[in-house]
Design an enzyme around this catalytic site. Structure first.
Site, PDB file in Angstrom:
ATOM      1  CE1 TYR A  61      58.633  -1.890  -7.549  1.00 40.13           C
ATOM      2  CE2 TYR A  61      58.968  -3.763  -9.010  1.00 40.13           C
ATOM      3  CZ  TYR A  61      58.143  -2.804  -8.463  1.00 40.13           C
ATOM      4  OH  TYR A  61      56.816  -2.755  -8.840  1.00 40.13           O
ATOM      5  CB  CYS A 114      64.318 -17.837  22.277  1.00 44.33           C
ATOM      6  SG  CYS A 114      64.086 -16.134  22.831  1.00 44.33           S
ATOM      7  CB  CYS A 151      61.025 -16.374  16.328  1.00 44.19           C
ATOM      8  SG  CYS A 151      62.714 -15.791  16.154  1.00 44.19           S
ATOM      9  CG  ASP A 166      63.973  -7.842  -4.690  1.00 48.58           C
ATOM     10  OD1 ASP A 166      62.989  -8.314  -4.091  1.00 48.58           O
ATOM     11  OD2 ASP A 166      65.088  -7.694  -4.151  1.00 48.58           O
ATOM     12  CB  CYS A 186      67.705 -11.377  19.772  1.00 50.09           C
ATOM     13  SG  CYS A 186      66.714 -11.981  18.391  1.00 50.09           S
ATOM     14  CB  CYS A 198      59.803 -10.453   0.435  1.00 45.17           C
ATOM     15  SG  CYS A 198      58.869  -8.934   0.129  1.00 45.17           S
ATOM     16  CD  GLU A 204      64.071   1.943  -5.104  1.00 46.80           C
ATOM     17  OE1 GLU A 204      63.101   2.428  -4.506  1.00 46.80           O
ATOM     18  OE2 GLU A 204      64.220   0.717  -5.291  1.00 46.80           O
ATOM     19  CB  CYS A 210      59.785 -12.192  21.855  1.00 46.04           C
ATOM     20  SG  CYS A 210      60.513 -11.267  20.494  1.00 46.04           S
ATOM     21  CD  GLN A 222      67.576  -8.703   1.096  1.00 50.93           C
ATOM     22  OE1 GLN A 222      67.039  -8.983   2.160  1.00 50.93           O
ATOM     23  NE2 GLN A 222      66.936  -8.802  -0.062  1.00 50.93           N
TER      24      GLN A 222
END
Length: 461
Positions: free
Chosen positions: A316, A74, A83, A385, A163, A412, A337, A80, A287
């Site tokens: 969740y 990139c 990443c 989750d 990107c 996550c 939820e 940026c 997602q």
């Protein structure tokens, strides 16, 4: 006494990476965090900031390179902030993410790693152009609008033609919308002055369906040159199915406001994860990497060990993504939820797929699940989750009280996963397997699926 000084230069060896991908070096045992450095490398750094227990540095030159160092493709990678790991070979990234998971499970979760299998990270065959949603801030330069990502540690927008982790269609449409708006004299929002109109452009792309949604996030609910701009967009891009305006009048860095209106086309676009079809609105949580989402959900389904006789709770559930996967193999699935709009989407998605053994409720999981228990609902499996902050303490207590045979934890954030696993282990559960999944290649993020079982059901490892 801190052994390093701001603006001084030091020669160091890099030992590790932080959870956000910076290299870790030490001077007299004092940790220094340096972006763009890799374990096994040596180099010269300049100290940019000192704190009581650590410091930050900038890499000046490398004297010894890692075998995993690669040239980031990139052109704006170093400016940026999107990443963090493009300079790290993909093989190296996957190994780092597994190592990170193992270390936090041991250090924070106090797990005996001789008894927990942490599998090699599930990666992508082609770890580029995977994101199905672009949401970019809009600014102004002399000559027109710019749209891109914020430069690291600043609110300066880097104008971006493409990107490398976005779907190519998203990049193309963001630039086209920016240019069309610019040609009609649209003014960008200025966050310092709280003036201007166009704040963000968001594009959603259905990877399977090829359907496209464009969202204008604006300061006010008017829309200058609306018909001309919409006509121009749909004449160039026939796959655009929905054009939406979200109004955010507040002085805030939160992207969305409370009001959303469909300007043209449908309220939803559709896409698939595996065989399940999903309706996706402007505000839906969906997602961003559907290929890896399927890998993640397939593993969750495997760990749930469903035979068709089980009652399952998805604590969740969001718009029902995991819930509907589980419903394919379970007797009954209950999803809860806290966001009412998400539950409406979940019900709609169940109808869309003809799934009749899924039931959804709005509320806090730690409140709703005990109510279900009073109604005689006893889950064989509970799936969680949670957001990055992990599970609510009251939910963990509820799980311990309900004693399902298995818990499947989708995470996550390895640190909060480890913290919550320690609570479950103390309460009579045993962590059997953890599968890291690379949902966001070239970033430092890693997701995990963990299989946890009641200790009496676990048997010898």
């Amino acid at each position: 006494m801190i052994p390093v000084q701001k603006n001084e230069y030091y020669h160091v060896a890099f030992e590790d990476l932080t959870h956000d991908g910076a290299g870790v070096a030490k001077v007299e045992g004092f940790p220094i965090f340096v972006p763009n450095a890799l374990p096994g490398e040596k180099g010269k750094i300049k100290i940019t900031k000192t704190k009581k227990g650590f410091a930050f540095g900038r890499l000046i030159e490398l004297t010894e390179e890692s075998e995993h160092r690669t040239n980031a493709p990139c052109p704006i990678y170093k400016q940026c902030g999107g990443c963090q790991l493009q300079h790290f070979s993909y093989e190296g990234q996957l190994a780092f993410k597994r190592k990170q998971v193992k270390e936090v499970l041991s250090r924070i979760g106090k797990l005996n790693m001789d008894e927990v299998t942490v599998h090699p990270t599930l990666g992508m065959k082609d770890p580029w152009n995977y994101r199905n949603k672009a949401q970019v801030p809009v600014g102004e330069r002399e000559g027109g609008l710019v749209a891109g990502f914020y430069q690291q540690r600043s609110h300066e927008i880097i104008d971006m033609e493409k990107c490398l982790i976005q779907q190519a269609a998203n990049d193309e449409i963001v630039q086209a919308v920016k240019n069309i708006c610019s040609s009609h004299g649209i003014r960008a929002y200025n966050e310092q002055k709280h003036k201007g109109w166009l704040r963000h452009i968001m594009v959603r792309y259905g990877v399977v369906s090829k359907e496209i949604m464009i969202v204008f996030v604006t300061k006010t609910n008017d829309f200058p040159h609306k018909k001309a701009i919409i006509d121009e967009i749909i004449s160039i891009y026939p796959n655009v199915k929905s054009i939406v305006q979200n109004i955010n009048p507040k002085r805030t860095n939160v992207i969305f406001g409370d009001e959303t209106n469909v300007l043209w086309g449908e309220e939803y676009i559709y896409d698939y994860i595996g065989d399940i079809k999903f309706a996706i609105s402007a505000r839906s949580f969906y997602q961003v990497n559907p290929e890896q989402t399927k890998a993640l959900y397939d593993k969750a389904l495997e760990y749930a060990q469903l035979t068709g006789k089980e009652n399952v709770i998805d604590a969740y559930c969001g718009i029902g993504t995991i819930t509907l996967f589980l419903a394919q193999k379970a007797k009954k699935v209950y999803g809860v939820e806290i966001v009412p709009e998400a539950i409406e989407d979940a019900k709609r998605n169940a109808l869309l797929n003809g799934i009749e053994n899924a039931e959804f409720a709005v509320g806090e999981a730690e409140v709703v699940i005990p109510e279900w228990r009073k109604q005689g609902i006893k889950p064989d499996v509970i799936v969680v989750d949670p957001p990055r902050k992990g599970c609510d303490e009251a939910l963990l207590e509820t799980i311990l009280e309900m004693k399902p045979q298995r818990v499947v934890y989708v995470s996550c954030n390895p640190a909060t996963l480890a913290r919550d696993l320690e609570v479950l282990e103390r309460g009579g559960f045993k962590t059997m397997e953890v599968q890291p999944v690379d949902m966001f290649p070239h970033t430092a993020h890693v997701e995990c699926v963990s299989q946890i079982v009641l200790k009496e059901a676990a048997g010898p490892k």
